[in-house]
Design a protein around this motif. Structure first.
Motif, PDB file in Angstrom:
ATOM      1  N   SER A  21       3.116   8.278  16.918  1.00 36.94           N
ATOM      2  CA  SER A  21       3.004   7.844  15.538  1.00 36.94           C
ATOM      3  C   SER A  21       3.552   6.436  15.396  1.00 36.94           C
ATOM      4  CB  SER A  21       3.760   8.792  14.606  1.00 36.94           C
ATOM      5  OG  SER A  21       3.180  10.078  14.600  1.00 36.94           O
ATOM      6  N   ALA A  23       4.863   3.973  12.231  1.00 34.73           N
ATOM      7  CA  ALA A  23       5.178   3.784  10.823  1.00 34.73           C
ATOM      8  C   ALA A  23       5.114   2.304  10.486  1.00 34.73           C
ATOM      9  CB  ALA A  23       6.559   4.347  10.506  1.00 34.73           C
ATOM     10  N   THR A  78       0.765   5.129   8.021  1.00 32.97           N
ATOM     11  CA  THR A  78       1.006   5.565   9.383  1.00 32.97           C
ATOM     12  C   THR A  78      -0.272   5.482  10.206  1.00 32.97           C
ATOM     13  OG1 THR A  78       0.593   7.883   8.812  1.00 32.97           O
ATOM     14  CG2 THR A  78       2.875   7.118   8.750  1.00 32.97           C
ATOM     15  N   SER A  80      -1.712   7.051  14.149  1.00 29.66           N
ATOM     16  CA  SER A  80      -1.393   8.028  15.180  1.00 29.66           C
ATOM     17  C   SER A  80      -2.318   7.876  16.374  1.00 29.66           C
ATOM     18  CB  SER A  80      -1.514   9.446  14.628  1.00 29.66           C
ATOM     19  OG  SER A  80      -0.586   9.679  13.592  1.00 29.66           O
TER      20      SER A  80
END
Length: 126
Positions: A21, A23, A78, A80
């Motif tokens: 992930s 951020a 976000t 991923s």
């Protein structure tokens, strides 16, 4: 520019899965394409996957195509990378990257990305 922070790296056996992930933070919203790169010891940083700002267009390196899936959530800020069927050759530090604000299209070129995270280590054992 934006600040990026990766998470989700770790040690996994060959054939296993990990989900990375990224951020995104900053003092203002940033509309830009993003991507993942990786770098193994003694090697150049190489392209893994990229995604347009809309999330509709994606691109993958041949070495990960069919095994990795990139996605993003612009509401949560976000991005991923779902990594399945991992191989020992996937072992590397993985970096989240963002293009300059306003550049929305996918690119594989390292130099086209302006912001980088610190990296998260992925180690795949055989």
């Amino acid at each position: 520019q934006v600040q990026l922070a990766e998470s989700g790296g770790g040690l996994v056996q060959a054939g296993g899965s990990l989900r990375l992930s990224c951020a995104v933070s900053g003092r203002r919203l940033s509309r830009c394409a993003m991507g993942w790169f990786r770098q193994a010891p003694g090697k150049e940083r190489e392209f893994v996957a990229a995604i347009s700002w809309s999330g509709i267009t994606t691109s993958y390196a041949d070495s990960v195509k069919g095994r990795f899936t990139i996605s993003r959530d612009n509401v949560k800020n976000t991005m991923s990378l779902q990594m399945d069927s991992l191989k020992p050759e996937d072992t590397a530090a993985y970096f989240c990257a963002a293009r300059p604000e306003g550049l929305l299209q996918v690119t594989t070129a390292r130099t086209a990305y302006a912001s980088w995270g610190q990296g998260t280590q992925v180690t795949v054992s055989s």
